[in-house]
Every structure is written in structure tokens, then in C-alpha cells.
Design a protein around this motif. Structure first.
Motif: not given
Ligand code: SF4
Ligand code: F3S
Ligand code: FES
Length: 254
Positions: A167, A197-198, A200-202, A236, A240
Motif C-alpha cells: 500500500a 488524490a492518487s 493518497q489513494d494509490e 491532496a 478534496k
């Protein structure tokens, strides 16, 4: 030239296990830890495995832990240790050992491949790109990276937590995402990719709690945390919670 005999402990072993081996070895003025490892290979331990290439702090190959601190062996002068001190050299702890001081750093190549490449702007021919000097300077700092992976080795998120590896991309590759996100010509957003955003998410940016250990060990003196990770976190969060950005993303998706 003066010389003395130093006491070295070097980790010997492979993926099945190993331990510290003791050596008494000659040290001369001006030598670095890698010189001593080479002397051990030449005189006492011909099969001692070590990865190196440039011996000039530029290839990023000779990363190891010297007296517990992640360092480039070719840039660590013996004069930083007292003559009486035992110098202990161990492989980077975060990556699986192949043999002796050589680790399998392929985790980093996997993470590198997961970062989407620069997206060239539409309608601007190659060679016609223009960038302000301050934008050039900002990404220049990140491009000094020699991929020694000392920062990746040091970050506590993965150092003792193998389970976080899938992760978390680690500081070197979050810095790469930040570099692309700050690039004035990167057209990822137009192509539908929100890099912050990616991150954070990926890429696991949220795992980073800005301990700055990565910055502390970077041999290139890159301000990884202050200049890449914190601004990326701010971007990020801004994106958001900014209502205009939110509205824009909804309209773009139609
Ligand atoms: Fe090495 Fe610094 Fe690059 Fe990390 S950011 S891989 S410590 S040069
Ligand atoms: Fe790790 Fe650096 Fe963040 S050490 S926790 S990536 S500031
Ligand atoms: Fe290249 Fe040390 S041998 S950085």
C-alpha cells in the motif's frame, strides 16, 4: 600516511540467515568504509558480496547500514569513527537479503512502475515547451535523486512492517508523484488523473506521518519531507475540500 588496525563486524549470510563476522583490518588516511570492505575482499573474505559501482556517491549502489545508520559506504569516511570504535556494517534492513551486504531492492522498481509517467501538454510541439526558472529549480532538487533507496530503507512505515509494502510507495516515489504534480507542463489532470488524490489513494501518502527520517538520511540532501511530501499532502487536502475543485471534477466527469 598513517594507518591503524580497525575492528570491523560485517554481516555475512543469505536469505536463510546469517550473523556478524569479526575482522581486524588495515585502515589508511583518507579511506572510506567501501575501501575497507574491498580490502576485506582482497585479503580475508574473497566471497564477501557487496554492490557498488561509482565510488563517488553518484550511482546509489553501495547503500548499507554502518553502525546502525543508513549510509552510502563510498561516502562514509573512516575518520568519522574513532580508531577504537568497532565499525559494524549490515545490509539495508527493509529489503530481503540476497547475500552478505547485497539486498533485493526490486520493491522499489515495482513502486517506480506504479507512478504514471509525465503527460505532455496537448497542442505544444516538443521543443516548444517553456518553463519558468523557479519551476525548473523546484523539480531540479528532486531530480538529484541517485536512487540509493536509503530513504525507502529508513521510513518506519515499511522498515519493520512488510505488510505495508503493497500500500505504500515510500518517500522516493511519493516525491516523484509530487514532482510530476508540481510540473507546470504536466497535463495529467486534463487526461483525468488527479496526481495528489492518487498519491493518497494509490501510493499510501496517508501512511506518512512526516517523521522526516527519510530526509535525514538522503545523501543528496533533498528536502523530501518539506519540499515534496508536505506540499503533496496539502494539495491532496485542498483538492478534496475545495468546493470549486469538487464541482469542476463533477462537471468533467459528465
Ligand atoms: Fe536516495 Fe535521497 Fe533518492 Fe531517497 S531521495 S533514493 S535517499 S537520493
Ligand atoms: Fe516516512 Fe519520510 Fe514520511 S520517513 S513517515 S516518508 S517523512
Ligand atoms: Fe556509487 Fe557508492 S559506489 S554511490
Amino acid at each position: 600516511m598513517s594507518s591503524y588496525t580497525a575492528h570491523f563486524k560485517v554481516w555475512r549470510g543469505d536469505a536463510d540467515g546469517g550473523g556478524l563476522a569479526d575482522y581486524q583490518v588495515e585502515v589508511n588516511d583518507g579511506e572510506v568504509v567501501l575501501d575497507i570492505i574491498h580490502r576485506l575482499q582482497a585479503t580475508q573474505a574473497a566471497d564477501l558480496a557487496v554492490r557498488w559501482n561509482c565510488k563517488a556517491g553518484k550511482c546509489g549502489s553501495c547503500s548499507a547500514e554502518v553502525n546502525g545508520r543508513p549510509r552510502l559506504m563510498c561516502m562514509t569516511r573512516m575518520s568519522v569513527f574513532s580508531r577504537e570504535e568497532t565499525v559494524t556494517v549490515t545490509p539495508m534492513r527493509t529489503f530481503p537479503v540476497i547475500r552478505d551486504l547485497v539486498t533485493d531492492v526490486s520493491f522499489n522498481y515495482t513502486k517506480a512502475r506504479e507512478v504514471p509517467a509525465f503527460v505532455p501538454p496537448q497542442g505544444v510541439a516538443a521543443g516548444e515547451y517553456r518553463m519558468a526558472q523557479q519551476d525548473v529549480e523546484r523539480s531540479q532538487e528532486f531530480r538529484k535523486c541517485i536512487e540509493c533507496f536509503l530513504c525507502q530503507n529508513t521510513c518506519h512505515v515499511v522498515r519493520d512492517h512488510d505488510e505495508n509494502k503493497p500500500a505504500f510507495s515510500g518517500p522516493r516515489f511519493l516525491m516523484r508523484v509530487a514532482e510530476l504534480d508540481m510540473h507546470p507542463l504536466d497535463a495529467a489532470a486534463e487526461a483525468g488523473l488527479d496526481r495528489a488524490a492518487s498519491a493518497q489513494d494509490e501510493h499510501g501518502l496517508g501512511y506518512c506521518n512526516i517523521t522526516k527520517c527519510c530526509t535525514e538520511v538522503c545523501p543528496e540532501g533533498i528536502h523530501i519531507t518539506d519540499n515534496a511530501l508536505i506540499p503533496l499532502k496539502e494539495r491532496a487536502v485542498d483538492r478534496k475540500y475545495d468546493p470549486l475543485v469538487w464541482l469542476g471534477s463533477k462537471i468533467r466527469r459528465r
